[in-house]
Write an enzyme that holds these catalytic residues in place. Structure first.
Site, PDB file in Angstrom:
ATOM      1  N   GLY A 119       1.133  -6.779  -9.755  1.00 32.61           N
ATOM      2  CA  GLY A 119       0.171  -7.494  -9.582  1.00 32.61           C
ATOM      3  C   GLY A 119      -1.477  -7.330  -8.372  1.00 32.61           C
ATOM      4  O   GLY A 119      -1.787  -7.707  -8.440  1.00 32.61           O
ATOM      5  N   ALA A 120      -0.871  -6.693  -8.035  1.00 37.41           N
ATOM      6  CA  ALA A 120      -1.892  -6.411  -6.348  1.00 37.41           C
ATOM      7  C   ALA A 120      -0.561  -5.470  -5.862  1.00 37.41           C
ATOM      8  O   ALA A 120      -0.285  -5.177  -6.087  1.00 37.41           O
ATOM      9  CB  ALA A 120      -1.445  -8.409  -5.872  1.00 37.41           C
ATOM     10  N   MET A 121      -2.038  -4.854  -4.565  1.00 34.87           N
ATOM     11  CA  MET A 121      -1.577  -4.088  -3.698  1.00 34.87           C
ATOM     12  C   MET A 121      -2.297  -4.368  -2.208  1.00 34.87           C
ATOM     13  O   MET A 121      -3.273  -4.553  -1.692  1.00 34.87           O
ATOM     14  CB  MET A 121      -2.120  -2.535  -3.926  1.00 34.87           C
ATOM     15  CG  MET A 121      -1.547  -1.400  -3.239  1.00 34.87           C
ATOM     16  SD  MET A 121       0.138  -0.777  -3.079  1.00 34.87           S
ATOM     17  CE  MET A 121       0.160  -0.381  -1.264  1.00 34.87           C
ATOM     18  N   GLU A 122      -1.094  -4.301  -1.506  1.00 33.59           N
ATOM     19  CA  GLU A 122      -0.656  -4.418   0.279  1.00 33.59           C
ATOM     20  C   GLU A 122      -2.466  -3.249   0.862  1.00 33.59           C
ATOM     21  O   GLU A 122      -2.201  -3.555   2.140  1.00 33.59           O
ATOM     22  CB  GLU A 122       0.264  -5.045   1.086  1.00 33.59           C
ATOM     23  CG  GLU A 122       0.788  -3.534   1.355  1.00 33.59           C
ATOM     24  CD  GLU A 122       2.052  -3.747   0.473  1.00 33.59           C
ATOM     25  OE1 GLU A 122       1.619  -3.710  -0.883  1.00 33.59           O
ATOM     26  OE2 GLU A 122       2.878  -2.429   0.479  1.00 33.59           O
ATOM     27  N   ASN A 123      -2.718  -3.105   0.351  1.00 33.51           N
ATOM     28  CA  ASN A 123      -3.925  -1.551   1.426  1.00 33.51           C
ATOM     29  C   ASN A 123      -4.004  -1.967   2.388  1.00 33.51           C
ATOM     30  O   ASN A 123      -4.454  -2.915   2.612  1.00 33.51           O
ATOM     31  CB  ASN A 123      -5.055  -1.472   0.416  1.00 33.51           C
ATOM     32  CG  ASN A 123      -4.542  -0.642  -0.816  1.00 33.51           C
ATOM     33  OD1 ASN A 123      -3.863   0.323  -1.362  1.00 33.51           O
ATOM     34  ND2 ASN A 123      -4.746  -1.609  -1.804  1.00 33.51           N
TER      35      ASN A 123
ATOM     36  N   HIS B  67       2.622 -13.346  -0.309  1.00 37.68           N
ATOM     37  CA  HIS B  67       3.704 -11.299  -0.429  1.00 37.68           C
ATOM     38  C   HIS B  67       2.105 -10.409  -0.036  1.00 37.68           C
ATOM     39  O   HIS B  67       3.174  -9.318   1.068  1.00 37.68           O
ATOM     40  CB  HIS B  67       4.062 -11.069  -1.843  1.00 37.68           C
ATOM     41  CG  HIS B  67       4.658 -10.141  -2.134  1.00 37.68           C
ATOM     42  ND1 HIS B  67       5.931 -10.153  -2.567  1.00 37.68           N
ATOM     43  CD2 HIS B  67       4.484  -8.762  -2.294  1.00 37.68           C
ATOM     44  CE1 HIS B  67       6.041  -9.055  -2.285  1.00 37.68           C
ATOM     45  NE2 HIS B  67       5.094  -8.156  -2.255  1.00 37.68           N
ATOM     46  N   GLU B  68       0.963 -10.195  -0.086  1.00 36.21           N
ATOM     47  CA  GLU B  68       0.383  -9.216  -0.330  1.00 36.21           C
ATOM     48  C   GLU B  68       0.370  -9.395   1.143  1.00 36.21           C
ATOM     49  O   GLU B  68       0.360  -8.313   2.661  1.00 36.21           O
ATOM     50  CB  GLU B  68      -0.720  -8.890  -0.410  1.00 36.21           C
ATOM     51  CG  GLU B  68      -1.197  -8.713  -2.277  1.00 36.21           C
ATOM     52  CD  GLU B  68       0.270  -7.508  -2.347  1.00 36.21           C
ATOM     53  OE1 GLU B  68       0.211  -6.483  -1.603  1.00 36.21           O
ATOM     54  OE2 GLU B  68       1.212  -8.139  -3.996  1.00 36.21           O
TER      55      GLU B  68
ATOM     56  N   HIS C   5       2.756  -8.115   3.367  1.00 37.91           N
ATOM     57  CA  HIS C   5       2.915  -6.996   4.373  1.00 37.91           C
ATOM     58  C   HIS C   5       2.115  -6.267   4.773  1.00 37.91           C
ATOM     59  O   HIS C   5       2.193  -4.946   5.688  1.00 37.91           O
ATOM     60  CB  HIS C   5       2.603  -5.953   2.971  1.00 37.91           C
ATOM     61  CG  HIS C   5       3.653  -6.116   1.725  1.00 37.91           C
ATOM     62  ND1 HIS C   5       5.143  -4.888   1.235  1.00 37.91           N
ATOM     63  CD2 HIS C   5       3.799  -6.626   0.366  1.00 37.91           C
ATOM     64  CE1 HIS C   5       5.228  -5.100   0.875  1.00 37.91           C
ATOM     65  NE2 HIS C   5       4.556  -5.646  -0.506  1.00 37.91           N
TER      66      HIS C   5
HETATM   67 ZN   LIG Z   1       4.865  -6.093  -1.552  1.00 38.59          ZN
END
Ligand SMILES: [Zn+2]
Ligand SMILES: *[C@@H]1O[C@H](CO)[C@@H](O)[C@H](O)[C@H]1NC(C)=O
Ligand SMILES: *[C@@H]1O[C@H](CO)[C@@H](O)[C@H](O)[C@H]1NC(C)=O
Ligand SMILES: *[C@@H]1O[C@H](CO)[C@@H](O)[C@H](O)[C@H]1NC(C)=O
Ligand SMILES: *[C@@H]1O[C@H](CO)[C@@H](O)[C@H](O)[C@H]1NC(C)=O
Ligand SMILES: *[C@@H]1O[C@H](CO)[C@@H](O)[C@H](O)[C@H]1NC(C)=O
Ligand SMILES: *[C@@H]1O[C@H](CO)[C@@H](O)[C@H](O)[C@H]1NC(C)=O
Length: 935
Positions: free
Chosen positions: A309-313, A345-346, A349
């Site tokens: 869905g997404a990535m918290e880089n 959410h991201e 993180h």
């Molecule tokens: Zn996550």
């Protein structure tokens, strides 16, 4: 434009003290076969240079070099790191000694590999000595892959020039940094990164940190080198970069980090909401965690192709278009809430995961559970009218109750060895159950001690790694200090029972009405009724909150007592006293503060049911109404209660006007629908559903477009949800209205510009229309898909194209789903397949398609075969005969080669199917008779 071929880069700077390589046994197979890297070496810093070539669509690739500054902690003769499918020019590898007292020159004598664990092992000419620091340089190259993992390609169509625009992006979590550059690819090996990207100057380069300087490329015309600032210490899975021609929208807040939101130029007008919401939530977390966001900037970017869905880089958060882009004219309220939730959410993180990272993937749940839980709080802060906290927790509980009632579930915290096991950990247990147990702790500890314990934990382990025990320590000391927890209780004792043990308990609550007491026992709740009693043992530390009909203390979520476990882990029956008389109900687990199910004696159920079916039903808290529905339907399923009791309870839904109980009800009733819809008694079930739904359907004005007059935002979602089922059961004017909307749309001269269907009803209208419709109706919607510029719009269409009941149309759609040329992106293929497989006709087709084409589907996803597990979901809900189950069992066995990466998901599917078969055996007749009395 001319295309200049470029070979792998050289390790240019290191002419001094470089001894050339003697590759006597290149790429022999290594004997080192442990799943973790040796700990003799520690990387301190990476200088990563990557040249990305996007000019020639037939040869999209990258070439780079990495210099790793490595400290030796112990003497060793090898450097073992990760590298996967990279071409390494071994003649160019260099190893240099840079500090310490050891010998000045060194080199690499040979290399070997371990394909099981993706190791690339460099054997050194001289021993590396503890206390010395070395610099290793490796040149590498590879194609920009199509797998959506590692360093990969993506594209979009520029509508003005009608050409394909290419871009590159990374997705490293959990173990794909090794596909982009050789590195120590474990979360515990934190290091600083200096990234330099080379690309044609028509593009922009983005990475975790801000740009330091841009120089022209030494040899390639029109190319530049863009160097980024050195990062803070971080894990490899958080490194990110992208080369693209996107536009951005800035939205930096006063005193905040530089904030930008990126998208393809023709979607930049869909960035407004994310650009406004992102920085606000980031600021909220700075206060919530009591720690400032440590980077000078943060970018969020919407990628046309994205697997998760997404990535918290850290500093460069990547999203699917549907989770970042919002169009007021095309996105529904539920799309908007979903994206707010993903952004929150991201960003959570950035602290939980990025600043403090799990030592090893065993504790993945700490990252994911936290981000999931805290996201609800972040969204709640800015959209209190959405009730995201309550909705989030209900979703978390409903989802994890289901999965965790299987024997084939797993503990939140569990041993991990293989990459496929890491990938399998990104599931409802880590996210949803993780979030539920964190909320439990928040509620039993209280606001103040929870927050101060968290802050201490984050400060203590900032830029480092931690395990769950570290969190328990900080929280215990905070809870003891504030008196939130008795001195003899430890967070670890309590929480271990939730995180190291699979499953959750059912509490059996038996009242003694004359003595005014209740006796509590617990055992594991399992949906699979073949499991004998002896295997249901287990003990969970349960904070007991409860209230009574007189008190109605539904705000008091703190524990009034504890259900404890003995030193040997056995459950200890508990008695609660001072309870009211026989005319009043008692209810446990205020606001579902703890993930357990509560079963009562018959009299107490009766008292609760009477209140629910009276004008007083709202005197029970809305989350507890959802709890009662969910619990009683589970108990009826497994036989602890009968369906007469369950249906008496759900009967009250005719009065219910709130979203949360409806969500719990429809989720459970959908399962019954899936089992009953092919049986001769479905007619009664349908009539029962109509009876429940008609009052709410009318209350919400059905399909009429009354959205502008709805003041309570919840009711928008409730209406969306209710009409969707209402059309399935042909309630009121639902179907004719849906068809009328669709006809109206089809008659528009310019249907891509003008869509008369209310946004929040589109899913229902499309699905209903295609369910009844012609080939032209289907083709019309498909054309809209091809022309749409909005991700959430395209998603709605893809998920409803499977609603057709025409066999050949469904077959054609399934084939399109796995054909890259059809215009359906790989990221969406599972959605299309699920859309087909969830339908009554589509189920049979999809089942056959999957069984006959498993090798083809496997190859389509390879090596990202985890996607296969989502294809199984619709089957789990629908297989309900022993012969079908046996077919799936043989399929699982015959195709085990293709399915071995999703073993856990397969087991869970088979077990779910078994519980369906059990339901048919045990309940079908009884249910069919009972429902007659409730019509
Ligand atoms: Zn996550
Ligand atoms: C590399 O060195 C480590 C530490 O000295 C050792 O444990 C490991 O077995 C070595 N690996 C190989 C392939 O020799
Ligand atoms: C490895 O890369 C080559 C081309 O660079 C590609 O053809 C191949 O499919 C890749 N293999 C895997 C397992 O990704
Ligand atoms: C866009 O290009 C494709 C082929 O690349 C062609 O089939 C299509 O007709 C073109 N569309 C327009 C609007 O020019
Ligand atoms: C319970 O809490 C809600 C929301 O915080 C509040 O509106 C309500 O008045 C409280 N009820 C009682 C009985 O304290
Ligand atoms: C729960 O209580 C009922 C009596 O109300 C009893 O029949 C049943 O065996 C108990 N179950 C468990 C798991 O203790
Ligand atoms: C929708 O509106 C029409 C026309 O005003 C009305 O006749 C109908 O009853 C309404 N339907 C519902 C379910 O409210």
């Amino acid at each position: 434009m001319t295309y200049t071929p470029v070979s792998a880069m050289k390790c240019f700077l290191w002419v001094v003290l470089v001894i050339s390589l003697d590759l006597s046994s290149a790429n022999s197979i290594s004997s080192y076969n442990h799943y973790r890297l040796p700990t003799a070496l520690r990387p301190q810093k990476y200088y990563l240079r990557i040249l990305t070539l996007l000019e020639n669509p037939d040869d999209l690739r990258f070439a780079g070099s990495v210099q790793i500054v490595i400290e030796a902690l112990e003497n060793t003769r090898n450097i073992t790191l990760h590298s996967k499918n990279l071409t390494i020019d071994e003649s160019q590898i260099t190893l240099r000694h840079i500090s310490g007292s050891g010998s000045k020159d060194n080199c690499v004598s040979s290399t070997s590999v371990n394909p099981t664990h993706d190791y690339y092992i460099l054997h050194t000419c001289r021993e590396l000595l503890a206390g010395n620091v070395y610099k290793l340089c490796l040149p590498f190259s590879a194609e920009l892959n199509r797998q959506l993992f590692g360093y990969y390609r993506s594209s979009y169509k520029d509508p003005v020039t009608n050409t394909t625009r290419w871009l590159s992006a990374t997705q490293f979590e959990p173990a794909a940094a090794r596909k982009a550059f050789p590195c120590f690819d474990e979360p515990g090996f934190k290091a600083s990164f200096v990234v330099t990207l080379g690309y044609h100057k028509q593009f922009t380069g983005l990475s975790n940190m801000p740009v330091k300087e841009i120089e022209t490329h030494e040899s390639l015309p029109n190319y530049v080198w863009c160097e980024f600032e050195q990062s803070v210490p971080m894990s490899t899975y958080l490194v990110a970069y992208s080369v693209n021609d996107f536009s951005f929208k800035p939205s930096t807040l006063p005193n905040g980090a530089l904030f930008r939101t990126w998208a393809r130029p023709n979607a930049i007008d869909q960035c407004d909401y994310a650009a406004e919401f992102g920085p606000k939530v980031l600021q909220y977390y700075e206060q919530f965690f009591g720690i400032k966001f440590p980077l000078p900037k943060i970018d969020q970017i919407a990628l046309p192709d994205f697997s998760a869905g997404a990535m918290e880089n850290w500093g460069l958060v990547t999203y699917r278009e549907t989770t970042l882009l919002y169009s007021p004219t095309h996105s529904s309220l539920s799309d908007q809430q979903n994206l707010a939730n993903v952004i929150a959410h991201e960003l959570a993180h950035q602290w939980f995961g990025n600043l403090v990272t799990m030592k090893w993937w065993t504790d993945l749940w700490l990252n994911e559970g936290f981000a999931t839980y805290v996201a609800g709080l972040g969204v709640q802060q800015f959209h209190p009218e959405w009730h995201s906290r309550d909705k989030g927790i209900l979703t978390a509980l409903i989802t994890s109750f289901r999965l965790d009632s299987l024997v084939s579930s797993h503990p939140i915290s569990r041993p991990i060895q293989m990459v496929t096991e890491i990938e399998e950990s990104f599931d409802a247990i880590s996210y949803q159950k993780g979030s539920a147990v964190l909320r439990m702790m928040h509620l039993f500890m209280g606001e103040e001690s929870f927050r101060s314990g968290l802050k201490e934990y984050l400060q203590l382990h900032a830029y480092k790694n931690a395990e769950q025990d570290n969190l328990w320590e900080s929280l215990t000391s905070a809870a003891h200090q504030s008196g939130a927890l008795d001195g003899h209780l430890y967070i670890k004792t309590i929480m271990d029972s939730w995180t190291l043990q699979t499953g959750y308990p059912v509490l059996n609550i038996t009242r003694d009405y004359s003595a005014g007491t209740a006796m509590l026992t617990q055992e594991r709740y399992l949906r699979n009724s073949q499991i004998p009693r002896a295997e249901r043992v287990g003990c969970w530390w349960v904070p007991l909150s409860y209230t009574t009909q007189v008190e109605k203390h539904f705000n008091n979520t703190g524990p009034r007592a504890w259900m404890e476990c003995s030193n040997t882990g056995e459950s200890v029956p508990t008695t609660i006293d001072l309870l009211p008389g026989p005319e009043e109900w008692l209810i446990f687990n205020i606001q579902l503060s703890t993930p357990y199910k509560a079963n009562y004696d018959a009299r107490n159920w009766k008292l609760l049911i009477d209140t629910l079916n009276s004008g007083e039903f709202q005197s029970i808290h809305v989350i507890n109404r959802a709890q009662l529905i969910d619990d009683v339907l589970y108990f009826a399923w497994t036989g602890e209660q009968d369906y007469d009791t369950a249906l008496q309870l759900t009967n009250y839904l005719q009065r219910e006007r709130d979203l949360i109980p409806w969500k719990a009800a429809l989720d459970n009733l959908k399962l019954l629908n899936r089992l009953l819809r092919q049986t001769s008694n479905f007619g009664s079930f349908k009539r029962y559903m109509k009876k429940l739904l008609t009052p709410i359907y009318e209350h919400l004005n059905g399909m009429n477009d009354t959205f502008s007059s709805i003041t309570q935002q919840d009711h928008v979602l409730l209406k969306t949800m209710v009409v969707n089922v209402a059309c399935q059961y042909q309630v009121g004017d639902c179907v004719p209205q849906a068809l009328a909307y669709y006809r109206h749309w089809r008659s528009e001269a310019n249907p891509d510009e003008n869509n008369p269907v209310p946004i929040n009803l589109r899913s229902t209208v499309y699905c209903t229309a295609l369910g009844q419709g012609s080939e032209e109706d289907w083709d019309f919607l498909w054309s809209r898909y091809k022309k749409s510029n909005v991700g959430s719009d395209r998603q709605t269409i893809l998920s409803t194209l499977g609603c057709s009941k025409a066999v050949w149309i469904l077959q054609r759609y399934m084939e399109k789903a796995f054909s890259p040329k059809s215009g359906i992106r790989k990221q969406d293929s599972a959605l299309c397949f699920q859309a087909v497989a969830s339908g009554q006709v589509g189920f049979l087709l999809a089942k056959q398609y999957m069984m006959e084409n498993i090798e083809f589907i496997y190859k389509y996803y390879y090596p990202q075969i985890r996607a296969l597990s989502s294809l199984l979901l619709p089957f789990s809900e629908q297989v309900s005969t022993m012969s079908d189950l046996n077919k799936f069992r043989s399929f699982a066995n015959d195709s085990r080669h293709f399915l071995k990466g999703i073993r856990q998901a397969m087991q869970q599917s088979l077990e779910t199917m078994l519980t369906n078969v059990q339901w048919m055996d045990r309940n079908y007749q009884h249910f069919s008779r009972t429902i007659q009395h409730h019509l």
